[in-house]
Write a protein that holds these residues in place. Sequence first.
Motif: not given
Length: 520
Positions: A248-268, A181-186
């Motif tokens: 931490v996972v919620g923030v990073l999953a909600g805002w993917p960070i571009p790294i070159g041609d890929i983004t820091l999405g769900q699995e990363r 639930a905390v993950f989903l909120v973030f």
Amino acid sequence: MGTLTAIWNRAFAVLGRVSMYRLVYLALATLAVVALLLSFFGLVGPDPLQLIVTLAVLSAVCVGVDAAAQRVLNLPWRLESSLITAHILLFVLRPTLELVGLLGIVIAAAVASLSKYLLAWRGRHIFNPAAVGATVLTLLSLAWPDLGASSWWVGTPALAAPVILLGLAVLVRTEKLRVVAVFLVFAVAVAVFRTAAQYQAAGVEIDVLDLLWPILWSSPFLFLGAFMLSEPLTLPPRRWQQLTVATVVGVLAGWPIPIGDITLGQERALLIGNLVAFAFAVRTAVRLTLVARAEPTPSVQELTFRVHDRLAFLPGQYLELEVPHRHPDARGTRREFSIASAPEDLPLLKVAFKDGKTTKPLSSYKKALAEVQPGDALAITGVWGDFLLPKRDAAPILMVAAGIGVTPFVSQLRHARAAALDRDIVLVYVASESSELAYRDEIAASGARVILFTRDRPADLPDHWVWAQGVRLDADGLLRVVPDIGSRHAYISGPAALIADLAPALERARSITTDAFSGY
């Protein structure tokens, strides 16, 4: 609130009859069937044949690689673990019928399975295997686009309801509902903020509420939280640590960070969360040798182990004990046991449990554990739990134990005595008969005030023990024998049905902490 508590505890009792791994596999398999049915109506991205072929390839590779690795390393083969990885990858990768795309599927599945053994620390994998496989395939797609990449097609409105229902079953069983639930909120909040900012930058005005529901139902957040983030093997042992990882996972999953041609999405995002969890508590398989068996009561067995590796635990926590055996039943080769000894007792460690002599048919685990002899080696595969007493020694405590549910309290009372802690503790101890009162000497030595509920009067009661003759332990009975419950922090360990029955009284306590169990 009492009704909700009762429903929750009864659901836990029912789901507790199935092993965590079996339940997760059944939930994922059911979700795959639902997705297949929806694919015939074009409600999900892949078509039926793509789903069937991709799942067959994933299952064959995961099962084959796991079987080979476990044979080489002389480890017990866990079919369910292989199938869980295959099914998660089915929803994370892009199903296909193209040969090159299927080669990418094979690579992702093989990498995911191998990561369990190569990216591991002392027998425990560090990262979520499916996230590792999906990440490697995505990186390879930068050079070979035809291999495919992660797509998270599971994030579609048509699958939202099945993911929620099946995910809830898993989260109730693993007791990770609050963490997810905390993950989903973030994740949702950050995604909404990011999307709104992009609209504003483009000069488009949009209502935040118009973004909320599409992001929740059309994103992979629900699946990621229920079936990947909730994996106990890659979460730290304490709840506050788990909530930190979820944030931490919620923030990073909600805002993917571009790294070159890929983004820091769900699995990363999940992999980074796994690293944070690893930093909190290095996962270790702790080697044990059985020293002795004992029978504290006619229906209880106690096992005493000698610990050969470093082990840290807090009084009130539980361990997961693996007993490898052939043809395990639905509940698998691992079970959870409250620790009955105190940290000061190490390197000796004790657990106690109902021996199951009156239970038929016996589970495969019970049969295997009954055959373990002194000198045999086993392993602890994890220590968890927040069933911990307040740090303030002056806080008055109420302990309520039913049968063998007394074991975490024995650990806490032994620790308090060893550490010379002066605590105001009342223990309400329920057993079918006086002969079933386990650990009488240890409890008496602690000096805690004890109120007993048994059919017959126990003999030779210590001065600070009382037999509650004629009082039934329900909510009213508990209030009668512990009139100052409102000033105490309540801890209850026993069957979920008892916890539900006592809920009206326990809600008057300063706080309630439960440790429900459903047998092994």
